[in-house]
Write an enzyme that holds these catalytic residues in place. Sequence first.
Site, PDB file in Angstrom:
ATOM      1  N   GLU A  37      20.159  77.365  41.575  1.00  0.00           N
ATOM      2  CA  GLU A  37      20.046  78.492  41.167  1.00  0.00           C
ATOM      3  C   GLU A  37      18.844  79.295  41.786  1.00  0.00           C
ATOM      4  O   GLU A  37      18.976  80.534  42.282  1.00  0.00           O
ATOM      5  CB  GLU A  37      19.790  78.690  39.384  1.00  0.00           C
ATOM      6  N   LYS A 118     -11.725  63.635  42.480  1.00  0.00           N
ATOM      7  CA  LYS A 118     -12.246  64.485  43.873  1.00  0.00           C
ATOM      8  C   LYS A 118     -11.240  63.943  44.992  1.00  0.00           C
ATOM      9  O   LYS A 118     -10.824  62.791  45.435  1.00  0.00           O
ATOM     10  CB  LYS A 118     -13.513  63.614  44.510  1.00  0.00           C
ATOM     11  N   CYS A 416      16.078  41.368  73.412  1.00  0.00           N
ATOM     12  CA  CYS A 416      17.011  41.413  74.503  1.00  0.00           C
ATOM     13  C   CYS A 416      16.555  40.591  75.776  1.00  0.00           C
ATOM     14  O   CYS A 416      17.153  40.351  76.664  1.00  0.00           O
ATOM     15  CB  CYS A 416      17.454  42.732  74.861  1.00  0.00           C
TER      16      CYS A 416
END
Length: 672
Positions: A37, A118, A416
């Site tokens: 809305e 704080k 790899c």
Amino acid sequence: MTQLNTAKEQLQILKDQLSLHAQRYYVLDDPLISDGEYDLLFQELLALEKKFPELITIDSPSQRVGGTPLAGFQTIEHRFPMLSLENAFDDHDLHAFEEKIQRFLNSAEPTTYFAEPKLDGLAVELVYEQGLFLAGSTRGDGKTGEDITSNLRTIASIPLKLLAQDNKKIPELLEVRGEVFISHEGFAALNKQREDDGENLFANPRNAAAGSLRQLDPRITAQRPLDFFVYGVSDPSSLPCQNQSELFQYLESLGFKCNALARPCPSINKVLEHQRFLSDLRKDLPYEIDGMVVKVDSFNLQKRLGSKARSPRWAIAYKFPASQATTTLLEVEFRIGRTGAITPVAILEPVDVGGVIVSRATLHNEDEIIRKDLRLGDKVLIQRAGDVIPEIVKPIKENRTGHEQPIIMPRTCPKCGHELLRKEDEAVLRCPNLHCPAQKLRALIHYAGKSGMDIEGFGQKVMAQLFDTGLIADIPDLYHLTKDDLLKLPGWADKSAENGIQAINKSKKTNLARFINALGIRHVGEVTAQLLEEHIQTLDRLMIVSEEDLTEIEGIGSQSAASIAKYFNEDKNKAALAHLVELGLEISLRKPNDKEQPLTDHTFLFTGSLTSFSRSEAKSRVKELGGKVASSISKKVSHVVVGEKPGDKIKKAQELGLAIISEEEFIHLVRF
Ligand code: IVH
């Protein structure tokens, strides 16, 4: 009534409704309407403002999206200095604070205090005139700060217009002070996005907030999850409040967010009690606090107590002890990012740091390991920086036994096996293998992730499952997946597989900016992707755009331009993109309403003759970009453009403290 007047009234109603709902949502956390809305109301406002751009006012919620980039920050002088606080580190310090106050006031009466968390963010001052947010600045050196108005405007919990009170009138001038911060959740999401984009991570929420506020381009700030708590005013004397407790209520009624954990405490013992309470609560709070600020509640007493050179006598910061602990550095893992960057991660003997069990800490890069002289087996001091990402402060060398081992950076990719590279000017080690499975998986995770195509149900785990079982190796593979494919995998049932395929199909309809960002091109994040959409508009044009043309786009640097051009030039990528289009990818542009007008909110005044173009061309360019042009000087003018032989408008402009820019700076601003 004219059409314009009707629109004006409608706009006012919409703006009032939107600011009420924004306050309920962002400030009070108690919305009255659904997000949907709210969006509808907002769209209505944008549509109306688009039709009547002359009716756009600075307090319109549409103005929060961020205006045009700045060349640098102007400065703003604080009318009253922004002081800092003295610190207390234990109860003894706090008792000493009370004694000093009583001595100064020559009174043995118990003082009422006001104790507030704080907040660990950044102090800012916001100036409201006639109820409108006009200027905001950093603390700076206390006397003069940086003008970060356009950035502050993007923060939803900062009211652009003060809420009207039933019977009290809005103060003509109000200077409030408070803290801009980023919640833990916002910080984690921001860093995740940065990691995905191959950018440096922020060390803690405070740094993230500071970095976001100091952006020259407010459009970047607008995308950061900044929030704001107010904690005071520059001068309470003209306000209808006698003390800090009343001030909090008053500021809340004007639409500000005050921290709900602030308490009036009728004695110093109550203050100490509140300190224990906050200290216990700290680890569960959604934002970072680094202590408690104790203020004498009464404004009358505050005035009598006054200030020393840098701090008031009536307040003190009771700091929490830093969350640190010692543990053992067991080993170092090397994580491979989407762009091949290798990040060393310390694996620690699990330890409790301020209520959170920590077993990993980032080591950032090789230089950091060398600088800190870390070794495997070291006893290390760790801390939760900003209490979020744990980091190693230092090794405790005194505890070394001689059995500690050096940390050796890998020479080849742990996944790899490709040889790793480190460019001379970079701190990061990278796996240059574009086919590295670890990078590929990260890229796919990014593609499907929230900041990518946002494919529901396809998070890290699922993507890894699909990748590891060989079902997907690249992006097009995702769109080849069938329900049967998913059903063959553990953890998938009829309904979830059905939903999964639907979610994938849904992602085929997207906008260009989202798609570009999802591709995970190096040095291209959300903002660059949006700029590319704005300027290049179609995927076809992106495939042929030159590096030079890309550098022409304001906001795109040479590194990004090179990376973009390279990406779209590669045959493999071209083929994959064409394949995606064949598979039904439909790319549109974002709704025009989503795009900010770069000069909205800016009024230009020209004086003197311009050399590169005519005055009318300059004016029409300003208007094209959503700005206004003024013919006489006033405070409404934001930029005075000075050509050759300027008139005496320039003197007046200086008197009014307006931004005076040269033709060259103007060209830069409007990208002629
Ligand atoms: S009052 C003169 N209240 O702490 C009093 N400060 O050195 C001014 N801070 O830079 C500060 N939370 O940014 C106050 N509830 C709070 C605060 C707070 C955080 C920061 C502030 C300032 C520093 C004090």
